[in-house]
Design an enzyme around this catalytic site. Structure first.
Site, PDB file in Angstrom:
ATOM      1  N   ASN A 255       4.007   0.515 -19.051  1.00 37.87           N
ATOM      2  CA  ASN A 255       4.900   1.324 -18.205  1.00 37.87           C
ATOM      3  C   ASN A 255       4.124   2.370 -17.388  1.00 37.87           C
ATOM      4  O   ASN A 255       3.577   3.320 -17.946  1.00 37.87           O
ATOM      5  CB  ASN A 255       5.945   2.034 -19.073  1.00 37.87           C
ATOM      6  CG  ASN A 255       7.031   1.089 -19.551  1.00 37.87           C
ATOM      7  OD1 ASN A 255       6.729  -0.027 -19.973  1.00 37.87           O
ATOM      8  ND2 ASN A 255       8.270   1.505 -19.475  1.00 37.87           N
TER       9      ASN A 255
ATOM     10  N   LYS B 131       7.116 -12.577 -12.706  1.00 39.29           N
ATOM     11  CA  LYS B 131       5.734 -12.153 -12.972  1.00 39.29           C
ATOM     12  C   LYS B 131       4.969 -13.231 -13.745  1.00 39.29           C
ATOM     13  O   LYS B 131       3.777 -13.442 -13.513  1.00 39.29           O
ATOM     14  CB  LYS B 131       5.727 -10.819 -13.728  1.00 39.29           C
ATOM     15  CG  LYS B 131       6.194  -9.654 -12.864  1.00 39.29           C
ATOM     16  CD  LYS B 131       5.223  -9.408 -11.726  1.00 39.29           C
ATOM     17  CE  LYS B 131       5.651  -8.336 -10.770  1.00 39.29           C
ATOM     18  NZ  LYS B 131       4.720  -8.153  -9.650  1.00 39.29           N
TER      19      LYS B 131
ATOM     20  N   TRP C  99      19.468   8.096 -21.503  1.00 35.22           N
ATOM     21  CA  TRP C  99      20.096   6.781 -21.693  1.00 35.22           C
ATOM     22  C   TRP C  99      19.675   6.194 -23.046  1.00 35.22           C
ATOM     23  O   TRP C  99      18.515   6.339 -23.458  1.00 35.22           O
ATOM     24  CB  TRP C  99      19.658   5.802 -20.610  1.00 35.22           C
ATOM     25  CG  TRP C  99      20.139   6.160 -19.230  1.00 35.22           C
ATOM     26  CD1 TRP C  99      20.976   7.185 -18.881  1.00 35.22           C
ATOM     27  CD2 TRP C  99      19.790   5.497 -18.007  1.00 35.22           C
ATOM     28  NE1 TRP C  99      21.161   7.194 -17.520  1.00 35.22           N
ATOM     29  CE2 TRP C  99      20.452   6.167 -16.959  1.00 35.22           C
ATOM     30  CE3 TRP C  99      18.987   4.402 -17.692  1.00 35.22           C
ATOM     31  CZ2 TRP C  99      20.330   5.785 -15.631  1.00 35.22           C
ATOM     32  CZ3 TRP C  99      18.856   4.008 -16.370  1.00 35.22           C
ATOM     33  CH2 TRP C  99      19.534   4.698 -15.346  1.00 35.22           C
TER      34      TRP C  99
ATOM     35  N   VAL D 165       1.698   2.050  -6.991  1.00 29.91           N
ATOM     36  CA  VAL D 165       0.436   1.437  -7.434  1.00 29.91           C
ATOM     37  C   VAL D 165      -0.474   1.164  -6.234  1.00 29.91           C
ATOM     38  O   VAL D 165      -1.667   1.458  -6.267  1.00 29.91           O
ATOM     39  CB  VAL D 165       0.687   0.122  -8.207  1.00 29.91           C
ATOM     40  CG1 VAL D 165      -0.624  -0.494  -8.643  1.00 29.91           C
ATOM     41  CG2 VAL D 165       1.577   0.366  -9.407  1.00 29.91           C
ATOM     42  N   GLY D 166       0.116   0.631  -5.156  1.00 30.87           N
ATOM     43  CA  GLY D 166      -0.690   0.312  -3.980  1.00 30.87           C
ATOM     44  C   GLY D 166      -1.385   1.549  -3.433  1.00 30.87           C
ATOM     45  O   GLY D 166      -2.574   1.503  -3.063  1.00 30.87           O
TER      46      GLY D 166
ATOM     47  N   TYR E  30      12.797 -10.300 -13.649  1.00 27.34           N
ATOM     48  CA  TYR E  30      11.508  -9.750 -13.199  1.00 27.34           C
ATOM     49  C   TYR E  30      10.373 -10.397 -13.996  1.00 27.34           C
ATOM     50  O   TYR E  30       9.340 -10.795 -13.437  1.00 27.34           O
ATOM     51  CB  TYR E  30      11.545  -8.238 -13.416  1.00 27.34           C
ATOM     52  CG  TYR E  30      10.324  -7.484 -12.982  1.00 27.34           C
ATOM     53  CD1 TYR E  30      10.012  -7.339 -11.638  1.00 27.34           C
ATOM     54  CD2 TYR E  30       9.498  -6.870 -13.927  1.00 27.34           C
ATOM     55  CE1 TYR E  30       8.905  -6.617 -11.239  1.00 27.34           C
ATOM     56  CE2 TYR E  30       8.392  -6.140 -13.531  1.00 27.34           C
ATOM     57  CZ  TYR E  30       8.098  -6.011 -12.197  1.00 27.34           C
ATOM     58  OH  TYR E  30       6.998  -5.294 -11.800  1.00 27.34           O
TER      59      TYR E  30
ATOM     60  N   HIS F  20       0.799  -1.228   0.000  1.00 26.74           N
ATOM     61  CA  HIS F  20       0.000   0.000   0.000  1.00 26.74           C
ATOM     62  C   HIS F  20       0.830   1.275   0.000  1.00 26.74           C
ATOM     63  O   HIS F  20       0.314   2.347  -0.249  1.00 26.74           O
ATOM     64  CB  HIS F  20      -0.961   0.003   1.207  1.00 26.74           C
ATOM     65  CG  HIS F  20      -0.250   0.150   2.520  1.00 26.74           C
ATOM     66  ND1 HIS F  20       0.553  -0.833   3.043  1.00 26.74           N
ATOM     67  CD2 HIS F  20      -0.214   1.181   3.403  1.00 26.74           C
ATOM     68  CE1 HIS F  20       1.050  -0.414   4.196  1.00 26.74           C
ATOM     69  NE2 HIS F  20       0.593   0.804   4.436  1.00 26.74           N
TER      70      HIS F  20
ATOM     71  N   SER G 171       3.338  -7.051 -15.311  1.00 27.95           N
ATOM     72  CA  SER G 171       3.923  -5.972 -16.108  1.00 27.95           C
ATOM     73  C   SER G 171       4.027  -6.426 -17.562  1.00 27.95           C
ATOM     74  O   SER G 171       4.155  -7.625 -17.842  1.00 27.95           O
ATOM     75  CB  SER G 171       5.315  -5.671 -15.555  1.00 27.95           C
ATOM     76  OG  SER G 171       6.127  -5.096 -16.542  1.00 27.95           O
TER      77      SER G 171
HETATM   78  O1  GFB Z   1      11.501   3.134 -17.851  1.00 26.32           O
HETATM   79  P1  GFB Z   1      12.627   2.239 -18.135  1.00 26.32           P
HETATM   80  O2  GFB Z   1      13.706   2.164 -17.134  1.00 26.32           O
HETATM   81  O3  GFB Z   1      12.020   0.803 -18.369  1.00 26.32           O
HETATM   82  O4  GFB Z   1      13.323   2.711 -19.515  1.00 26.32           O
HETATM   83  P2  GFB Z   1      11.822  -0.286 -19.545  1.00 26.32           P
HETATM   84  C1  GFB Z   1      12.587   2.964 -20.666  1.00 26.32           C
HETATM   85  C2  GFB Z   1      13.518   3.487 -21.757  1.00 26.32           C
HETATM   86  O5  GFB Z   1      13.939   4.802 -21.398  1.00 26.32           O
HETATM   87  C3  GFB Z   1      14.789   2.666 -22.004  1.00 26.32           C
HETATM   88  C4  GFB Z   1      15.335   4.922 -21.573  1.00 26.32           C
HETATM   89  O6  GFB Z   1      15.057   2.631 -23.376  1.00 26.32           O
HETATM   90  C5  GFB Z   1      15.847   3.511 -21.270  1.00 26.32           C
HETATM   91  O7  GFB Z   1      17.155   3.326 -21.793  1.00 26.32           O
HETATM   92  N1  GFB Z   1      15.878   5.968 -20.704  1.00 26.32           N
HETATM   93  C6  GFB Z   1      16.435   7.136 -21.138  1.00 26.32           C
HETATM   94  C7  GFB Z   1      15.947   5.955 -19.357  1.00 26.32           C
HETATM   95  N2  GFB Z   1      16.887   7.845 -20.102  1.00 26.32           N
HETATM   96  C8  GFB Z   1      16.584   7.147 -18.984  1.00 26.32           C
HETATM   97  C9  GFB Z   1      16.817   7.391 -17.605  1.00 26.32           C
HETATM   98  O8  GFB Z   1      17.390   8.383 -17.182  1.00 26.32           O
HETATM   99  N3  GFB Z   1      16.353   6.441 -16.732  1.00 26.32           N
HETATM  100  C10 GFB Z   1      15.700   5.307 -17.168  1.00 26.32           C
HETATM  101  N4  GFB Z   1      15.264   4.429 -16.251  1.00 26.32           N
HETATM  102  N5  GFB Z   1      15.507   5.048 -18.480  1.00 26.32           N
HETATM  103  C11 GFB Z   1      11.334  -1.694 -17.457  1.00 26.32           C
HETATM  104  C12 GFB Z   1      11.658  -3.086 -17.013  1.00 26.32           C
HETATM  105  O9  GFB Z   1      11.802  -1.606 -18.717  1.00 26.32           O
HETATM  106  O10 GFB Z   1       9.951  -1.456 -17.518  1.00 26.32           O
HETATM  107  C13 GFB Z   1      10.841  -3.538 -15.898  1.00 26.32           C
HETATM  108  O11 GFB Z   1      13.039  -3.143 -16.751  1.00 26.32           O
HETATM  109  C14 GFB Z   1       9.405  -3.130 -15.964  1.00 26.32           C
HETATM  110  O12 GFB Z   1      10.950  -4.915 -15.815  1.00 26.32           O
HETATM  111  C15 GFB Z   1       9.228  -1.705 -16.403  1.00 26.32           C
HETATM  112  O13 GFB Z   1       8.678  -3.981 -16.829  1.00 26.32           O
HETATM  113  C16 GFB Z   1       7.794  -1.321 -16.601  1.00 26.32           C
HETATM  114  O14 GFB Z   1      10.513  -0.043 -20.208  1.00 26.32           O
HETATM  115  O15 GFB Z   1      12.972  -0.391 -20.458  1.00 26.32           O
END
Ligand code: GFB
Length: 314
Positions: A172, A147, A209, A23-24, A143, A19, A114
């Site tokens: 997402n 799931k 990234w 999401v919770g 992960y 909670h 997810s």
């Molecule tokens: O949101 P995110 O980490 O999750 O990254 P995923 C989505 C995209 O955004 C990737 C890019 O292509 C990242 O390389 N990106 C660009 C960044 N800049 C950034 C940054 O500063 N931070 C992050 N985090 N990303 C996750 C899964 O995948 O999605 C989990 O690893 C889960 O298992 C989640 O399912 C919903 O969509 O790539």
């Protein structure tokens, strides 16, 4: 043991496991209008990885319905860096909560997954039937496997014991209560923070990234909570259900959209030493639309709300 469909929350005791998470807490906000009693317990008082403790707590507290929103979650870097925790913690929490719910005769349970459960190269948009049809995306396979096991656990308990346990797979998620830590967060909170900090410090460059080309479908967390409550009321079957917004955008365009909302006019620098992950992740949401559910918040509105909640939190 299978309960009525449609299911009503009125007068029920509803445990929201997780909670305090994004999401919770959205589920708790949504349940406030359902005339039910929300049960919650903090991590310090109940360790969800402890089988006996979970069993005892569920048997003693007798929830009628359970939302299993407790999970080890994170963005692409966290998933890739902590494979053991993403697999083990998620598996054990699912096993403990689902098994205890069966023994306590919980009437209805929602397991939250997810969109990363689908194969990396699944046909787009990804229908529920794409599950287990090909190899997973390596950055999040740990992960994803946890799931997938959770979905199958609900299905197995339904088949063998008649439990009314269902699963939903949102795309997402982002929104109020998000994690803004730059190494462990998802892309939306990360870019909100980076772009805001660049604006405040007068910097002219923000690091993104990867290549900026991956496509993602984002969903505001309160829409997800609404869909979960809707499915608990109206869905009772083996197969998991996708929850999508239908709104897809590249990471580069997402950065531009966030920059516009925050008022940042500088540049973006793409760090291709960081992974892109899945090239495209768009859900086929025909099943939930056919049941009669639709999301409310578009991406711009959701981003504005998330930015506002970030400003309140700093
Ligand atoms: O949101 P995110 O980490 O999750 O990254 P995923 C989505 C995209 O955004 C990737 C890019 O292509 C990242 O390389 N990106 C660009 C960044 N800049 C950034 C940054 O500063 N931070 C992050 N985090 N990303 C996750 C899964 O995948 O999605 C989990 O690893 C889960 O298992 C989640 O399912 C919903 O969509 O790539």
């Amino acid at each position: 043991m299978r309960g009525p469909n449609p299911f009503s929350f009125a007068g029920k005791r509803v445990w929201v496991a997780g909670h305090r998470g994004m999401v919770g807490s959205a589920i708790c906000r949504r349940l406030a209008t359902e005339n039910c009693e929300i049960l919650s317990i903090d991590r310090g008082e109940l360790e969800l990885r402890d089988q006996t403790a979970v069993y005892n707590w569920v048997v003693e507290n007798k929830p009628d319905a359970v939302f299993l929103a407790a999970a080890k979650v994170g963005g692409i870097s966290a998933n890739d860096s902590f494979p053991a925790e993403f697999l083990y913690d998620n598996l054990i929490v699912e096993c403990n909560v689902i098994n205890a719910s069966k023994f306590a005769n919980v009437e209805k349970l929602m397991f939250l997954g997810s969109a990363c459960i689908y194969p990396r190269d699944a046909e787009q948009p990804m229908a529920e039937t794409a599950l287990l049809s090909g190899p997973l995306e390596p950055t999040n396979e740990w992960y994803a496997i946890a799931k997938i096991a959770g979905i199958k656990l609900c299905e197995a308990f339904r088949r063998q014991y008649g439990c009314d346990f269902i699963s939903a797979m949102p795309n997402n998620l982002y929104g109020q209560g998000d994690n803004f830590d730059l190494e462990s967060s998802h892309v939306v909170p990360a870019l909100i923070r980076k772009i805001y900090e660049a604006k405040i410090s007068g910097s002219n460059s923000v690091e993104i990234w990867g290549t900026g080309t991956p496509m993602r479908e984002f969903m505001y967390v309160d829409d997800c909570a609404d869909a979960l409550v809707f499915l608990m009321k109206n869905y009772s079957d083996d197969e998991h259900v996708n929850i999508g917004s239908g709104e897809e955008i590249s990471i580069a365009k997402l950065a531009t959209r966030i920059a516009y909302i925050i008022g940042y006019a500088g540049e973006f620098h793409y760090n291709t030493d960081r992974p892109d992950g899945t090239p495209r992740k768009l859900l086929n949401d025909r099943k939930i639309s056919d049941l009669g559910w639709k999301n409310e918040f578009d991406l711009t509105e959701g981003l504005r709300r998330t930015y506002a909640s970030y400003l309140e939190s700093i």
